[in-house]
Structure formats: structure tokens, C-alpha cells
Scaffold this active site. Structure first.
Site, PDB file in Angstrom:
ATOM      1  CG  HIS A 326      55.816  42.917  37.913  1.00 57.08           C
ATOM      2  ND1 HIS A 326      54.734  42.713  38.733  1.00 57.08           N
ATOM      3  CD2 HIS A 326      56.642  43.763  38.581  1.00 57.08           C
ATOM      4  CE1 HIS A 326      54.906  43.409  39.848  1.00 57.08           C
ATOM      5  NE2 HIS A 326      56.042  44.053  39.778  1.00 57.08           N
ATOM      6  N   GLY A 327      55.161  41.735  33.412  1.00 55.88           N
ATOM      7  CA  GLY A 327      55.730  41.364  32.125  1.00 55.88           C
ATOM      8  C   GLY A 327      55.000  40.225  31.462  1.00 55.88           C
TER       9      GLY A 327
END
Length: 487
Positions: A326-327
């Protein structure tokens, strides 16, 4: 190009009319139109990144053809790794380069060694995590001989870049979506109506629920030091509604748009906030990603077949990698690890498959046990979302500490009420309306799929008109990008 923009409102009808009224009799021309429209859709943000998706498509197309030509085990592995290294190499550079450099420098600084930082001003290409995993599914399935490689480059590029789900999923498997580009499509009025209905509900979730919750959530998270415990709890709750309305709303619009063109995409959300335990939640949330990691990472690692240590190891790997996907921030890694901690007790007691059916089957209301499980799971999820939303670990830690310590200050309850009222006095009623519709439609693919199906046409007209009115009436002033575009 945003789904909730005027640009897309013009773009979609044009592509639809060309697709069905100009190229209807020519399958290859339809596929070429989809590919061209998809590149236009993607290049609307930044045309320079088109080179990445085109190059990635070309690599995997060639690797697929070469895999068909050889049965040599070693050569097949080399070809597979060429695809993996190139695709994940691009993803790693654009998404994680600065993260690893900064943490490398920090690690040496901790031991007293100062080394210069070489962080770059890298722009993350929209949707790179999604189309990278989509094209990798093709190469891996061809390598496993679950799928015959395609010789139709136009169909393959259309599959990789299919605009409805290009930038935020669902992450389609080649085994499901690619064969649909080989088959002649016929316009189905009922499917088109269903698609429009799903698009309408997706827009309602995004524009009315997510974007309005975002205004309050952003204010509280961005100024968390100024708020008491109950207001911080409200902020976490608003973000919980925001991210669900935003992401599942995108998926509904994507799936509904695909229906208009005769394609069936996989279901990506199954009413996750009605889950009775965290295992059920992860079977219902971002289904395309969780099943991708299950099939291409968790099972190859051994899944749940080994001993206790292997089960624990594999569970943490799958959740931490999912968080990191996700990041490039430790908050996402901790978010993943926290969900692994939630999940482990169920796995170790073999209770992770208890709730595989729908909640309150053949009943209007859940039992007390179901309600208790649903509330506990929802509360744990809200807590985990704080890490997902926080700027960094320090922010997350301070936010949670202030939240729990401040809950005992009863004076803040009135301040929180005033805060909510001043932002949008209608928001609570909109969320209640939204949840009721979702609850009564929980056994369908999307909430309003069969709602009022047997009601008079005038009732259905009034209901859909109400949704359209709410969308235009509660639309925020600025076009708001979808949260998952950053991933």
C-alpha cells in the site's frame, strides 16, 4: 481521469457509442478501441507514464510467447524471473527507492555514521501497483501452464490497460479477464442497466459518503493535537467510512463500467464492515488483492500446511507484504502486522473459516452473538485504520495515546457533537441511510442490485432520483481523487 469528473462523463459515452455502434461487428477493432481509450484515460494524468505500462505489457507478452516455446525447466525459470525482476524493479524504484534510502541513512546515523542522502524527487505513476500485479498474474499463470499465452498483442494490451479497473482495481487475473477479449461481445440491455445501477451506487458511496467524511477526517487527523479524545475517535470513525466508501465505490464504478462493454470483473468488496471476525473481514475486503497474495505468495510459501511456526511466519509475511504494497511508510507495515496479530488467534485455533456464509441469513436482524462479533471486528478495524491514515509512526502513536487518554473527559463529548454538527449536520443521517441500504442488500453483489426489484416503476424512479439528487447536492466543491490512486 477521475470517475467523478466532467472529463469522464464526456469520455465514457463517446467510447460506449464507438464501441457498440461503430465497431460492434469487429472484435479486434473493439479491442483496439479499448486499448486506445485506456491509454488516453491513463495518459490524462501524465502521458510520460504510458511508456511504463506499454513496456511492461511488451515484456510480459514476449515472455509468455517464449514460455510456450520451451519446456526446459531452467529456461522457464529464467524467463519467469525476467518478468518478475523487470515489473517489480519498476514498482520498487518508483514506489520504494526513497523509503529504502532514507531508512538506510537513518540506520547508519543510529550507530553514529553520517552518510549523505540521495533521495530523488520521484513521481509515483498512478495505478502502478495494480497493473504490475495484473500483468504478473499472466506470466505466472503461463509459467504454471494454467493459461495458454496469447499471440494477440492488441487483446493483451487491452487486458493490461483496461481502463475501468486500470488504476485502482479490481486486480484481475489473466485467467478471468483475458479470455473475454477473445470472445465476441453482444450488447445486453439488462447487463447495461445493472451496470448503470452499480455505477450510480458507486458514485453515491464516493461523492456523498467518502468525500464528505473525508472533510471531517482530514481536519481531525491534520490537526489532531488540537482535539480531545472523543473528537479523535470521531476522526478515526470518519476515515473508516471514508476509505470504504472511496475504495468500494471505485470498484463498483469500475465493475459497472465494465458491464457496459460486455465484461465481467471479479467482485472486490463483499460488505466487509458486517464481518463477524477479522478473517471474514479479509475475505470481504479488497478481495482481488488478498486472493492474489494468497495464490501467488501465501500458498507457495506453504500456506497453512506446515507446523505452527510456519503458519505464524506465513501469516505475518502475507499481511506485512500486503501492508507494504500500500505504500512506502512504516505505518502501512505496522497496519499489516497489526492485522496479522488480529488474525493469528483465529488461525491457531482453526477458527479462521467459521464465518463463510452471510451474516443474518434469512433474517432481518443479526443475533446477539453476530452483532457482538461484528462490533468487535469493526472496532479493531477502526483502530488499525489509524496507522493507515497517520502521516508517520509518531503521529499514529500520539493520535492513539491522546484518543484513549481523552475518552474519560466527558466535556469533550459535547465539543465533538458541535464539531460534527458544524461540519455537516446531515452527515450522520447520510451514513445511517447508507448503512441501511448496504445491510438490506448485503447478500447481493452490490447493495442496490436487487433493491426494489419487484416494486412499481415509479418507486424505483423515485429512489434512483433521490440518489442522483444526493450526489449533486452533497458533491464537494473540488474533484477529490480516490484514495487508492496513491498506491
Amino acid at each position: 481521469m477521475l470517475f467523478n469528473s466532467l472529463d469522464f462523463a464526456i469520455f465514457l459515452p463517446i467510447v460506449f457509442l464507438l464501441y457498440w455502434f461503430v465497431f460492434q461487428k469487429h472484435l479486434r477493432a473493439q479491442n483496439a478501441l479499448i486499448a486506445a481509450a485506456s491509454y488516453l484515460f491513463y495518459g490524462w494524468w501524465d502521458w510520460r507514464f504510458l511508456t511504463l505500462i506499454i513496456f511492461s505489457s511488451l515484456v510480459d507478452y514476449i515472455v509468455g510467447l517464449q514460455l510456450e516455446k520451451t519446456d526446459g525447466k531452467q529456461r522457464r525459470k529464467v524467463l519467469l524471473w525476467i518478468s518478475i525482476i523487470i515489473n517489480l524493479g519498476f514498482l520498487g524504484f518508483f514506489k520504494y527507492f526513497n523509503f529504502f534510502i532514507d531508512n538506510f541513512v537513518s540506520a547508519f546515523s543510529f550507530f553514529g555514521y553520517q552518510i549523505p542522502s540521495t533521495s530523488l524527487n520521484i513521481i509515483l505513476p498512478v495505478g502502478i501497483s495494480f497493473y504490475t500485479f495484473q500483468t504478473l498474474s499472466y506470466t505466472i499463470d503461463v509459467y504454471r501452464k494454467k493459461l495458454k499465452p496469447t499471440k494477440d498483442f492488441v487483446a493483451f494490451t487491452a487486458f493490461v490497460s483496461f481502463f475501468p479497473q486500470l488504476v485502482a482495481g479490481p486486480i484481475e487475473r489473466a485467467t478471468n479477464l483475458l479470455p473475454q477479449f477473445y470472445t465476441k461481445r453482444k450488447f445486453d440491455y439488462n447487463e447495461a442497466v445493472l451496470g448503470m445501477r452499480q455505477i450510480l451506487w458507486g458514485l453515491f458511496k464516493k461523492v456523498v459518503i467518502a468525500d464528505n467524511c473525508a472533510q471531517l477526517a482530514n481536519d481531525i487527523f491534520n490537526n489532531s493535537a488540537d482535539y480531545g479524545g472523543t473528537s479523535l475517535a470521531l476522526g478515526a470513525l470518519m476515515f473508516t467510512f471514508q476509505i470504504y466508501g472511496d475504495f468500494s465505490g471505485y470498484s463498483d464504478i469500475a465493475i459497472g463500467t465494465a458491464r457496459l462493454f460486455g465484461f465481467k470483473l471479479m467482485k472486490n468488496f463483499a460488505f466487509p464492515y458486517f464481518s463477524r471476525d477479522i478473517a471474514e473481514f479479509w475475505r470481504r475486503w479488497h478481495i482481488s488483492l488478498s486472493t492474489w497474495f494468497r495464490d501467488y505468495l501465501y500458498i507457495p510459501l506453504g500456506g497453512s500446511r506446515g507446523g505452527t511456526l510456519m503458519k505464524v511466519r506465513n501469516t505475518f509475511i502475507i499481511f506485512i507484504v500486503s501492508g507494504f504494497w500500500h505504500g512506502a511508510n512504516w505505518t502501512f507495515i505496522v497496519w499489516g502486522a497489526l492485522n496479522a496479530i488480529y488474525f493469528l488467534p483465529l488461525l491457531l485455533r482453526n477458527k479462521n473459516r467459521v464465518h463463510t456464509g452471510g451474516i443474518a441469513e434469512n433474517r432481518v436482524l443479526p443475533t446477539f452473538k453476530e452483532l457482538r462479533g461484528m462490533l468487535l471486528t469493526f472496532s479493531l478495524t477502526v483502530l488499525a485504520w489509524v496507522f493507515f491514515r497517520a502521516e508517520d509512526m509518531a503521529h499514529a502513536g500520539q493520535f492513539l495515546m491522546d484518543l484513549f487518554l481523552g475518552l474519560a473527559d466527558y466535556m469533550n463529548y459535547y465539543k465533538t457533537y458541535r464539531l460534527l454538527y458544524n461540519f455537516n449536520p446531515s452527515l450522520v443521517f447520510l451514513i445511517i441511510f447508507f448503512y441501511l441500504i448496504e445491510w438490506f442488500g448485503r447478500h447481493n453483489d452490490f447493495a442496490i442490485q436487487k433493491l426494489l426489484k419487484n416494486s412499481p416503476r415509479i418507486i424505483r424512479f423515485i429512489f434512483y432520483s433521490l440518489l442522483i439528487y444526493l450526489i449533486f447536492n452533497f458533491m464537494v466543491a473540488e474533484e477529490t481523487p480516490f484514495i487508492y490512486f496513491q498506491f
